[in-house]
Design a protein around this motif. Sequence first.
Motif, mmCIF file in Angstrom:
data_model
loop_
_atom_site.group_PDB
_atom_site.id
_atom_site.type_symbol
_atom_site.label_atom_id
_atom_site.label_comp_id
_atom_site.label_asym_id
_atom_site.label_seq_id
_atom_site.Cartn_x
_atom_site.Cartn_y
_atom_site.Cartn_z
ATOM 1 N N SER A 37 4.501 9.446 -4.052
ATOM 2 C CA SER A 37 5.886 9.044 -3.785
ATOM 3 C C SER A 37 6.687 8.877 -5.083
ATOM 4 C CB SER A 37 5.926 7.743 -2.970
ATOM 5 O OG SER A 37 5.282 6.688 -3.669
ATOM 6 N N THR B 44 0.794 -1.229 0.000
ATOM 7 C CA THR B 44 0.000 0.000 0.000
ATOM 8 C C THR B 44 0.826 1.279 0.000
ATOM 9 O OG1 THR B 44 -0.147 -0.086 2.417
ATOM 10 C CG2 THR B 44 -1.935 -1.119 1.166
ATOM 11 N N GLY B 45 2.133 1.162 0.220
ATOM 12 C CA GLY B 45 2.927 2.384 0.262
ATOM 13 C C GLY B 45 4.416 2.108 0.195
ATOM 14 N N HIS C 60 5.232 -0.699 2.740
ATOM 15 C CA HIS C 60 4.116 -0.853 3.670
ATOM 16 C C HIS C 60 3.082 -1.828 3.111
ATOM 17 C CE1 HIS C 60 5.103 2.656 6.332
ATOM 18 N NE2 HIS C 60 5.786 3.008 5.248
ATOM 19 N N GLU D 233 8.193 4.339 0.994
ATOM 20 C CA GLU D 233 8.826 5.575 1.454
ATOM 21 C C GLU D 233 10.333 5.385 1.616
ATOM 22 O OE1 GLU D 233 8.181 6.911 5.424
ATOM 23 O OE2 GLU D 233 7.710 4.906 6.174
ATOM 24 N N TRP E 229 -1.203 2.976 -5.705
ATOM 25 C CA TRP E 229 -0.682 3.011 -4.340
ATOM 26 C C TRP E 229 0.611 3.829 -4.237
ATOM 27 C CZ3 TRP E 229 4.131 0.733 -3.398
ATOM 28 C CH2 TRP E 229 4.633 -0.050 -4.443
#
Length: 558
Positions: A482, A313-314, A325, A316, A478
């Motif tokens: 980013s 989902t993410g 994530h 970083e 998603w």
Amino acid sequence: MAQAAEAARTVIMTVDDDPGVSRAVARDLRRRYGESYRIVRAESGESALDALRELKLRGDLVAVILADYRMPQMNGIEFLEQALDVYPGARRVLLTAYADTDAAIDAINVVDLDHYLLKPWDPPEEKLYPVLDDLLEAWRNSDYRPVPATKVVGHRWSARSSDVREFLARNQVPYRWYSADSPEGLRLLSAAGQDGQRLPLVITAEGNVLVEPEATELAAEVGLATTPTADFYDLVVIGGGPAGLGAAVYGASEGLRTVLVERSATGGQAGQSSRIENYLGFPDGVSGAQLTDRARRQAGKFGAEILTAREVTGLEANGSARVVHFADGSTVAAHAVILATGVSYRQLQAPGTPDLTGCGVYYGSALTEAASCQGHDVYIVGGANSAGQAAMYLARGAKSVTLLVRGPSLAASMSYYLIQQINEAENISVRTGTVVDAAHGSDHLEQLTLRDTESGTTELVDAQWMFVFIGAAPLTDWLDGSVLRDERGFILSGPDLSADGKPPASWELDRAPYHLETNIPGVFVAGDARAESAKRVASAVGEGAMAVMLVHRYLEQS
């Protein structure tokens, strides 16, 4: 005791159209192996395939298949190629005369032939048994599946039941399907204490009962890895299509501690293909399932971890770490990440199709439904290679296959070899300038409204099966906020990150981004999700390997 029970359900099959030779082979096999293995004899490729399918349904294992090369209708190589789809782990032996040794050598590449034997094989103690002993030992030591006992009970026209079957099939998990209203299905429901109101029902090999299971729960129960063994890796690969599997193979083989994360099943769209005929090294083609299975085993052989049913989902950047994530709130971190998320088929917007998805309307090949199409009229929407491959595969058993193509011809979107095959197939027709206006049916697809794009006229046709291949959308939502993407959602990298070819304003390093590197240093992209990619299996695998090379370069300079 467990090994003895397994051996009792394990088969050695011999196929020869000469009854005398067939009996002689079976006699010699029973003399040596009859106490530990079942010897199954067939006298044609077709009857042998029928027997293999029956063994598969019963949950039996097949260790070795011996096939004569010179058989009418279907020679030994053609038979072994199809047998590979049913029992990919079985060891394959071709029986040949001396004059056919060139064909046997060619078969080593075509069907991954394990051995070829020259006839006659007398004495068997010298020419047959040592070969079989080695093959059986190799089979016992291989990563073959245990006796399949997973059972799925559901409704024929149920989207959720279809999803569960597709998930198990694409993840190479053997299972048996029972209709909820069949005698055995009713017995299983009763034994599980269920009334059939909530389906599908899955009964695992250990006897655990799952009612309407989600993918993560199902994956964990049938033995698929869903949890990483570490918190930090050298490389995280997101997506298990050809690009992701290629990256996992090269990353792990070159010493990087690698984990591949896949939300559904490895293989991506290519894994759903019934036959890929233009992939280098497979002159007679290879199914997507075969290619995926080999690549997955190859990645595992080098030590790559493969996680299934994990939704990312993410992403970083946290210092030098790249943190991924998951939907359940957990994370995994690495020095570098390769995004190989691939694409998904776009949804048909015609009225009626959303409610009938999984109930006669399918996106992609849905090969688990192919057997049910036998003798039926099938419609395929789309004009690219995936649609053409599905048409050729389904035409083997369907009464008719109709390709519905919006454009004026197939030439603009389909490979020449596929167009030629479709033109030669008697039960495939192509309707150009045609779109689906609506799908009709109560609990399953019953009719389609087709519209001619030039005249605007419509036609109502009876249809129970429609497979949709109408372009692809990248699975990158998603990454919003980013990783930079183009207006269609495809990931930008290297010189494509800005119009003038210079690094984006957020780029902090002195060097320019590498060719497959995104706007986040150490995060790379490979395969169909990359902007302006070739959308071919070979190029995706190549980009996966190239991304690993660039990961090494990044790590050396970090």
